[in-house]
Design a protein around this motif. Structure first.
Motif, PDB file in Angstrom:
ATOM      1  N   CYS A 109      76.599   2.405 -25.260  1.00 53.37           N
ATOM      2  CA  CYS A 109      75.987   2.338 -26.464  1.00 53.37           C
ATOM      3  C   CYS A 109      74.940   3.668 -26.595  1.00 53.37           C
ATOM      4  CB  CYS A 109      75.192   1.123 -26.712  1.00 53.37           C
ATOM      5  SG  CYS A 109      74.284   1.497 -28.213  1.00 53.37           S
ATOM      6  N   CYS A 160      71.258   1.520 -27.333  1.00 51.46           N
ATOM      7  CA  CYS A 160      70.635   0.386 -26.256  1.00 51.46           C
ATOM      8  C   CYS A 160      71.350   0.497 -24.784  1.00 51.46           C
ATOM      9  CB  CYS A 160      70.657  -0.986 -26.728  1.00 51.46           C
ATOM     10  SG  CYS A 160      72.515  -1.526 -26.656  1.00 51.46           S
ATOM     11  N   CYS A 167      73.888  -3.533 -31.010  1.00 55.17           N
ATOM     12  CA  CYS A 167      73.015  -3.074 -31.756  1.00 55.17           C
ATOM     13  C   CYS A 167      73.509  -2.340 -32.884  1.00 55.17           C
ATOM     14  CB  CYS A 167      71.853  -2.299 -31.268  1.00 55.17           C
ATOM     15  SG  CYS A 167      72.544  -0.771 -30.504  1.00 55.17           S
TER      16      CYS A 167
HETATM   17 ZN   LIG Z   1      73.636  -0.901 -28.687  1.00 56.11          ZN
END
Ligand SMILES: [Zn+2]
Ligand SMILES: Cc1ncc(COP(=O)(O)O)c(C=O)c1O
Length: 397
Positions: free
Chosen positions: A7, A10, A26
């Motif tokens: 990601c 995050c 997220c």
């Molecule tokens: Zn994330």
């Protein structure tokens, strides 16, 4: 795990053996990661490989070559602009001509990689919003792979891109609105039918295709980095990809510094430029977006924070140009160097000239302009005013 997804916000890590869209934690875009410490890649290894983007295979996500879906990609030319450079005052100016790709734009790099990986992961159909060129490329590569394409684009997108989708047998939907409106319709269909979502940055692999622009530029310069690279920025994937390739090459110790990256937008759709000027981390939705450089009519990009990070981290900048300048510089380049580039590419030349005049670019800087597509895809941008002769008429020179 030598290939995985991570990601961009995050840091969540995901398996790359299954289809993935946004981060499940997220909802930020996922990036492809390689174990660069273990990768055996060096410029020397390229010597006897085919002259196309697949030559950089250690830095690409396709595991089995049999899944490669190809329409005969080439390494696009990096052309030194002699007469244009002299006219404007540059000493070392180059244009990377992405008009030479299948379907006439750099979007085919993203489609070649995205569709190849989709094939590898067993995807049978997909849906995507587009400003035209990406949809055309994905429809054509999809046809080649036997993967069904559903394409949603603004009704004002370039005519030829609609025809490319139609001839390739894609399901094409036209929206009375912008790409952001097309995106909302796609999101509803994805929710309702669970179809694979190939929207920009909701699909992690097209970045890897666009990344090859930077790998090619570096190889074409014998792995010496240019000073400045300018890119016409809509969703920003090309720029994110170029930056990602540069970081990977630096980690592999193939380069030791980064070029300054420049995001170019149109004055009437410049969310990234505004955010950059305000030193913001993200952009705000641009109202009433409209420009003849249709591909960069993106009022708010999902990956805006990644584009801005690339600009900040490379001491780059962002620049907006007018539609009038786009047309002027499109014609200037064709007259001086014989290249008929797309309006998005012309925006980049206009921006480079302004940055030179402002002293942000120095005359001796090695500058690379990304022309993202052929002018042949936008015949309506050029007006001709020429007399009609009768058969018996003579012309006076
Ligand atoms: Zn994330
Ligand atoms: C010709 C052309 N140039 C540039 C862009 C912008 O691409 P990106 O999403 O990489 O910013 C597009 C997108 O449609 C395009 O078609």
């Amino acid at each position: 795990m030598s290939l995985y997804l991570e990601c961009s916000k995050c840091g969540e890590k995901l398996d790359a053996n299954k289809t993935a869209q946004l981060c499940p934690k997220c909802a930020a875009p996922l990036l492809v990661r390689y174990d660069l410490k273990k990768i055996d890649f060096s410029p020397k290894k390229l010597a006897n490989r085919p002259y196309n983007l697949w030559r950089y295979k250690e830095l690409l996500p396709i595991k089995d070559d049999r899944n490669i879906v190809s329409l005969g990609e080439v390494i696009t030319p990096l052309i030194k602009l002699d007469r244009t450079a002299k006219t404007l005052g540059f000493n070392d100016l180059y244009l990377k001509d992405e008009g030479m790709n299948p379907s006439g734009t750099f979007k085919s790099r993203g489609a070649a990689m995205g569709i190849s990986k989709a094939k590898e992961l067993g995807v049978k159909s997909f849906i995507m919003p587009t400003n035209g060129n990406a949809g055309a490329s994905w429809a054509l590569y999809g046809a080649r792979a036997g993967i069904k394409a559903h394409i949603v684009m603004p009704k004002d997108a370039p005519e030829i891109t609609k025809k490319e989708c139609a001839v390739a047998g894609a399901d094409l939907y036209l929206v009375d609105g912008l790409i952001s409106d097309a995106g909302k319709i796609v999101a509803k269909a994805v929710k309702q039918y669970g179809i694979f979502d190939a929207s920009t940055l909701k699909e992690p692999y097209r970045i890897e295709g666009k990344k090859t622009m930077a790998l090619e530029i570096l190889e074409q310069f014998d792995w010496r980095i240019p000073d400045v690279i300018l890119y016409p920025t809509g969703g920003g994937v090309g720029l994110i990809g170029i930056y990602k390739a540069l970081l990977e090459l630096r980690e592999l110790n193939i380069i030791d510094r980064l070029p300054r990256l420049v995001a170019v937008q149109a004055e009437n759709c410049a969310p990234i430029v505004k955010a950059f000027e305000e030193k913001a981390a993200e952009s705000v939705m641009w109202q009433n977006a409209k420009t003849i450089a249709f591909g960069i009519t993106v009022p708010k990009a999902l990956g805006d924070f990644l584009v801005l990070e690339a600009l900040y981290q490379t001491n780059g900048t962002a620049k907006a140009v007018s539609d009038a300048d786009i047309l002027t510089y499109q014609s200037l380049l064709a007259r001086n160097d014989g290249l008929f580039i797309c309006p998005e590419g012309a925006a980049v030349l206009a921006a480079a000239d302004q940055l030179l005049k402002q002293g942000w670019i120095a005359a001796n800087d090695r500058v690379v302009l990304l022309n993202t597509g052929s002018g042949l895809k936008y015949p309506e941008t050029v007006n001709i005013n020429t007399p009609l002769l009768n058969k018996e008429d003579e012309i006076i020179l």
